[in-house]
Design an enzyme around this catalytic site. Sequence first.
Site, PDB file in Angstrom:
ATOM      1  NE  ARG A   1     -10.109  -5.241   0.700  1.00 47.52           N
ATOM      2  CZ  ARG A   1      -9.366  -4.233   1.161  1.00 47.52           C
ATOM      3  NH1 ARG A   1      -9.933  -3.228   1.780  1.00 47.52           N
ATOM      4  NH2 ARG A   1      -8.054  -4.205   0.974  1.00 47.52           N
TER       5      ARG A   1
ATOM      6  CB  CYS B   1     -13.953   1.016   0.509  1.00 42.57           C
ATOM      7  SG  CYS B   1     -13.396   2.722   0.786  1.00 42.57           S
TER       8      CYS B   1
ATOM      9  CD  GLN C   1     -13.081  -1.953  -0.389  1.00 47.14           C
ATOM     10  OE1 GLN C   1     -12.248  -1.880   0.497  1.00 47.14           O
ATOM     11  NE2 GLN C   1     -14.263  -2.516  -0.202  1.00 47.14           N
TER      12      GLN C   1
ATOM     13  CG  HIS D   1      -8.421   0.174  -2.583  1.00 48.57           C
ATOM     14  ND1 HIS D   1      -7.616  -0.921  -2.316  1.00 48.57           N
ATOM     15  CD2 HIS D   1      -9.064   0.446  -1.407  1.00 48.57           C
ATOM     16  CE1 HIS D   1      -7.764  -1.280  -1.052  1.00 48.57           C
ATOM     17  NE2 HIS D   1      -8.640  -0.467  -0.483  1.00 48.57           N
TER      18      HIS D   1
ATOM     19  NE  ARG E   1      -3.800   0.636   2.012  1.00 50.30           N
ATOM     20  CZ  ARG E   1      -5.002   0.681   2.600  1.00 50.30           C
ATOM     21  NH1 ARG E   1      -5.177   1.372   3.716  1.00 50.30           N
ATOM     22  NH2 ARG E   1      -6.022   0.041   2.080  1.00 50.30           N
TER      23      ARG E   1
ATOM     24  CG  ASP F   1     -13.766   6.141  -0.220  1.00 51.85           C
ATOM     25  OD1 ASP F   1     -13.792   5.972   1.020  1.00 51.85           O
ATOM     26  OD2 ASP F   1     -12.719   6.070  -0.890  1.00 51.85           O
TER      27      ASP F   1
HETATM   28  N1   CP Z   1     -11.101  -0.306   2.773  1.00 46.90           N
HETATM   29  C1   CP Z   1      -9.822  -0.330   3.162  1.00 46.90           C
HETATM   30  O1   CP Z   1      -8.907  -0.532   2.366  1.00 46.90           O
HETATM   31  O2   CP Z   1      -9.634  -0.135   4.493  1.00 46.90           O
HETATM   32  P1   CP Z   1      -8.252   0.058   5.268  1.00 46.90           P
HETATM   33  O3   CP Z   1      -7.715   1.414   4.882  1.00 46.90           O
HETATM   34  O4   CP Z   1      -8.611  -0.035   6.713  1.00 46.90           O
HETATM   35  O5   CP Z   1      -7.285  -1.015   4.843  1.00 46.90           O
HETATM   36  N1  NVA Z   2     -10.115   6.688  -0.784  1.00 48.97           N
HETATM   37  C1  NVA Z   2      -9.629   6.229   0.499  1.00 48.97           C
HETATM   38  C2  NVA Z   2      -9.801   4.758   0.609  1.00 48.97           C
HETATM   39  C3  NVA Z   2      -9.388   4.175   1.927  1.00 48.97           C
HETATM   40  C4  NVA Z   2      -9.531   2.684   1.986  1.00 48.97           C
HETATM   41  C5  NVA Z   2      -8.188   6.643   0.681  1.00 48.97           C
HETATM   42  O1  NVA Z   2      -7.406   6.508  -0.258  1.00 48.97           O
HETATM   43  O2  NVA Z   2      -7.862   7.136   1.753  1.00 48.97           O
END
Ligand code: CP
Ligand code: NVA
Length: 308
Positions: A294, A266, A137, A134, A107, A225
Amino acid sequence: MTHFLDINSTDPAALRAMIDQARRMKEARAGRPKGSPDDEQPLAGRMVALIFEKPSTRTRVSFDVGVRQMGGQTMVLSGSDMQLGHGETIADTARVLSRYVDLIMIRTFEEATLLEMAEFATVPVINGLTNRTHPCQIMADILTYEEHRGPIAGRKVVWSGDGNNVCASLIQAAGRFGFDITFTGPPMLDPEPGFLNEARISGVKAEIERDPLRAVEGADLVVTDTWISMHDAQSARERRHNQLRPYQVNERLMAAAKPDALFMHCLPAHREEEVTNAVMDGPASVVFDEAENRLHAQKAIMRHCLGV
Ligand code: CP
Ligand code: NVA
């Protein structure tokens, strides 16, 4: 080598196979304690590195649990604790990690970091979120929709809010899984036009409708989101809130969708900002099924990457 970098860089048949396998694996362990091993142990003897340059709850825990259920081992690494945060290149990090582990999930911020990791790693790399996409997700979201409502092909999905990384992967999935997608949000927060164009080329409808109530007409699924993602400047908070407030998912908006429309997010959610409590906790919401899925979706993604 089979990386999982994006929905649109993965073959549609392989995406479908992963969703179906995730469902089978979920059903096979229904009712068992979370820490119990799967009957099959396809990751036995495998080591998986989970690298986080941003915070995470779901991605971190679901990957870790998923690897263990399949008999593998994990190490969870934070970017700032690695030499990566002190000037070692991504390419060299990728080469070194590949000598120790069988699979890397990362990530990160820039998509270029993910792509460089994939280019120089000699083991598969999975995208656990970048500023741009992502995909893990959205695989969980497809699984969730189909569990509740059957095939997603031919359905109408509406994204209301910021055209962010999760939105981008959802638009890519529209083309790959054959559903129509409508984006509703303020023009300055539109998704990249290329995402919508690519979906259209795949033969699905991919539209922008500025009026949220019109956008959700005939919708089978409404998704939103956070208004401020991890890579967005906090200084933009007030401006973004003002721009996005008309796109809040509330009971009035859900009432304008199909009567059996589902709601997805998400998570983490900012209750009473992008979504009201009434919708989050209401009958259309499947947000905690998404979170659970997930785990199952990523187990199938890891098996796909390792060919096991
Ligand atoms: N939805 C998601 O990716 O959550 P986290 O940021 O908690 O991993
Ligand atoms: N759009 C959000 C998703 C988190 C899972 C971010 O990137 O922070």
